[in-house]
Motif scaffolding. Structure first.
Motif, short mmCIF file in Angstrom:
data_model
loop_
_atom_site.label_atom_id
_atom_site.label_comp_id
_atom_site.label_asym_id
_atom_site.label_seq_id
_atom_site.Cartn_x
_atom_site.Cartn_y
_atom_site.Cartn_z
N ARG A 151 49.23 82.29 65.82
CA ARG A 151 49.76 83.21 64.81
C ARG A 151 48.82 83.28 63.60
O ARG A 151 48.63 82.29 62.90
CB ARG A 151 51.16 82.76 64.36
N PHE A 152 48.26 84.45 63.37
CA PHE A 152 47.39 84.67 62.22
C PHE A 152 48.12 85.31 61.05
O PHE A 152 47.75 85.09 59.90
CB PHE A 152 46.20 85.56 62.62
N GLU A 153 49.14 86.12 61.34
CA GLU A 153 49.86 86.81 60.28
C GLU A 153 50.50 85.79 59.33
O GLU A 153 51.15 84.84 59.76
CB GLU A 153 50.95 87.72 60.85
N GLY A 154 50.30 86.01 58.04
CA GLY A 154 50.88 85.12 57.04
C GLY A 154 50.08 83.86 56.78
O GLY A 154 50.43 83.08 55.89
N ARG A 155 49.02 83.65 57.53
CA ARG A 155 48.18 82.47 57.33
C ARG A 155 47.10 82.77 56.28
O ARG A 155 46.74 83.92 56.04
CB ARG A 155 47.51 82.05 58.63
N ARG A 156 46.58 81.70 55.69
CA ARG A 156 45.50 81.88 54.71
C ARG A 156 44.43 80.81 54.90
O ARG A 156 44.74 79.62 55.04
CB ARG A 156 46.04 81.84 53.28
N LEU A 157 43.17 81.26 54.91
CA LEU A 157 42.02 80.37 55.02
C LEU A 157 41.27 80.36 53.69
O LEU A 157 41.02 81.42 53.11
CB LEU A 157 41.07 80.82 56.13
N ALA A 158 40.91 79.18 53.22
CA ALA A 158 40.07 79.05 52.03
C ALA A 158 38.63 78.78 52.48
O ALA A 158 38.39 77.89 53.30
CB ALA A 158 40.57 77.92 51.15
N ILE A 159 37.70 79.56 51.97
CA ILE A 159 36.27 79.34 52.25
C ILE A 159 35.60 78.98 50.94
O ILE A 159 35.66 79.74 49.97
CB ILE A 159 35.60 80.59 52.87
N VAL A 185 38.11 83.02 48.77
CA VAL A 185 36.79 82.40 48.66
C VAL A 185 36.62 81.80 47.28
O VAL A 185 37.23 82.25 46.30
CB VAL A 185 35.65 83.42 48.94
N CYS A 186 35.78 80.78 47.21
CA CYS A 186 35.52 80.12 45.93
C CYS A 186 34.13 79.51 45.97
O CYS A 186 33.72 78.92 46.97
CB CYS A 186 36.56 79.04 45.68
N GLY A 187 33.40 79.67 44.86
CA GLY A 187 32.08 79.08 44.75
C GLY A 187 31.49 79.40 43.39
O GLY A 187 32.04 80.22 42.64
N PRO A 188 30.37 78.79 43.06
CA PRO A 188 29.69 79.12 41.80
C PRO A 188 29.33 80.60 41.77
O PRO A 188 29.08 81.22 42.81
CB PRO A 188 28.44 78.24 41.83
N ALA A 214 46.73 76.93 51.04
CA ALA A 214 45.90 77.35 52.19
C ALA A 214 46.33 76.61 53.45
O ALA A 214 46.73 75.45 53.41
CB ALA A 214 44.43 77.08 51.90
N ASP A 215 46.25 77.29 54.59
CA ASP A 215 46.59 76.68 55.88
C ASP A 215 45.40 75.98 56.51
O ASP A 215 45.55 75.16 57.43
CB ASP A 215 47.11 77.76 56.83
N ALA A 216 44.20 76.31 56.06
CA ALA A 216 42.97 75.67 56.55
C ALA A 216 41.87 75.96 55.56
O ALA A 216 41.99 76.85 54.71
CB ALA A 216 42.60 76.21 57.93
N ALA A 217 40.79 75.18 55.64
CA ALA A 217 39.66 75.35 54.74
C ALA A 217 38.36 75.31 55.51
O ALA A 217 38.23 74.57 56.49
CB ALA A 217 39.66 74.28 53.65
N MET A 218 37.40 76.10 55.07
CA MET A 218 36.06 76.10 55.64
C MET A 218 35.08 75.79 54.52
O MET A 218 35.07 76.47 53.49
CB MET A 218 35.73 77.47 56.25
N ALA A 219 34.27 74.76 54.70
CA ALA A 219 33.30 74.37 53.69
C ALA A 219 31.90 74.78 54.15
O ALA A 219 31.48 74.43 55.25
CB ALA A 219 33.36 72.86 53.44
N LEU A 220 31.19 75.51 53.29
CA LEU A 220 29.87 76.03 53.64
C LEU A 220 28.79 75.26 52.88
O LEU A 220 28.92 75.02 51.68
CB LEU A 220 29.76 77.51 53.27
N ARG A 221 27.73 74.92 53.58
CA ARG A 221 26.60 74.25 52.94
C ARG A 221 25.74 75.28 52.20
O ARG A 221 25.88 76.48 52.38
CB ARG A 221 25.73 73.56 54.00
N LEU A 222 24.85 74.78 51.36
CA LEU A 222 23.86 75.65 50.72
C LEU A 222 22.90 76.16 51.80
O LEU A 222 22.37 75.38 52.59
CB LEU A 222 23.08 74.89 49.66
#
Length: 223
Positions: A151-159, A185-188, A214-222
């Motif tokens: 189920r994707f509806e109503g879910r939220r991912l933080a990047i 999304v969040c970042g400098p 958030a229901d899940a988080a994705m962390a991105l490298r530089l």
């Protein structure tokens, strides 16, 4: 579907169909003989202009497991160094009967351009510049689909992290939006794309705000 160039513009039913196929194909991993005849007699060209280990190897193994013949093309040891253009090379492979080319290129738009030029050969985008990385995006969607029980509806991912230079983030945002989820999304400020509002996501001022609810988080490298 002849080409896979990005998740942006991918219809909802197409995205769901690809995820369903991926679920079925994942079961092959557990078989003693990890081979299928799906691409028997076909030739797949791996064209990588950027250094890659996981993506390149994954495509090689996947094509071999589907029964295809795989040609790994090295631009450093090819006639491209003698003035032959990329299109000349691809038309040569097409004339030889190759069915598919997997392209990773530092310039955004190269896979789309190739798809418009080639008459018969399919094109898969394995990452182009800072544009998209659709197969990685679809893999992330598959992981989230398993975690979220389909189920994707109503879910939220933080990047969080380097959004500006991440083609993975762009593919994930487009795919999740298509399937009904929201992305924050969040970042400098220096790592946030100027057109972030056009991506269809929310922008949080702090990591704490991005992760709240958030229901899940994705962390991105530089990059």
């Amino acid at each position: 579907m002849r080409h896979l160039l990005g998740t942006q513009g991918l219809a909802r039913d197409e995205a769901i169909a690809l995820l369903d196929i991926a679920e079925d194909m994942a079961a092959v991993q557990d078989r003693e003989v990890k081979k299928l005849p799906t691409l028997r007699g076909k030739t797949v060209i791996n064209l990588f202009y950027e250094a890659s280990t996981r993506t390149r190897t994954s495509f090689e193994i996947a094509a071999q497991r589907l029964g295809a013949n795989v040609v790994v093309f090295s631009s450093a040891a090819s006639s491209l160094n003698k003035g032959e253009t990329l299109l000349d090379t691809m038309r040569l492979f097409e004339a030889m009967g190759s069915a598919l080319v997997v392209v990773r290129h530092p310039s955004s738009g190269v896979p789309v351009w190739l798809a418009r030029q080639l008459d018969r050969m399919g094109v898969i985008n394995a990452g182009d510049g800072m544009h998209e990385h659709p197969t990685q995006g679809l893999l992330d969607l598959l992981t989230l689909q398993d975690a979220w029980e389909g189920r994707f509806e109503g879910r939220r991912l933080a990047i969080v992290g380097d959004i500006a230079h991440s083609r993975v983030a762009r593919s994930a945002i487009a795919g999740l939006t298509t399937l009904g989820a929201r992305v924050t999304v969040c970042g400098p400020g220096t790592l946030m794309p100027a057109d972030v509002a056009l991506l269809g996501c929310d922008v949080a001022p702090t990591i704490e705000d991005a992760l709240a609810g958030a229901d899940a988080a994705m962390a991105l490298r530089l990059q």
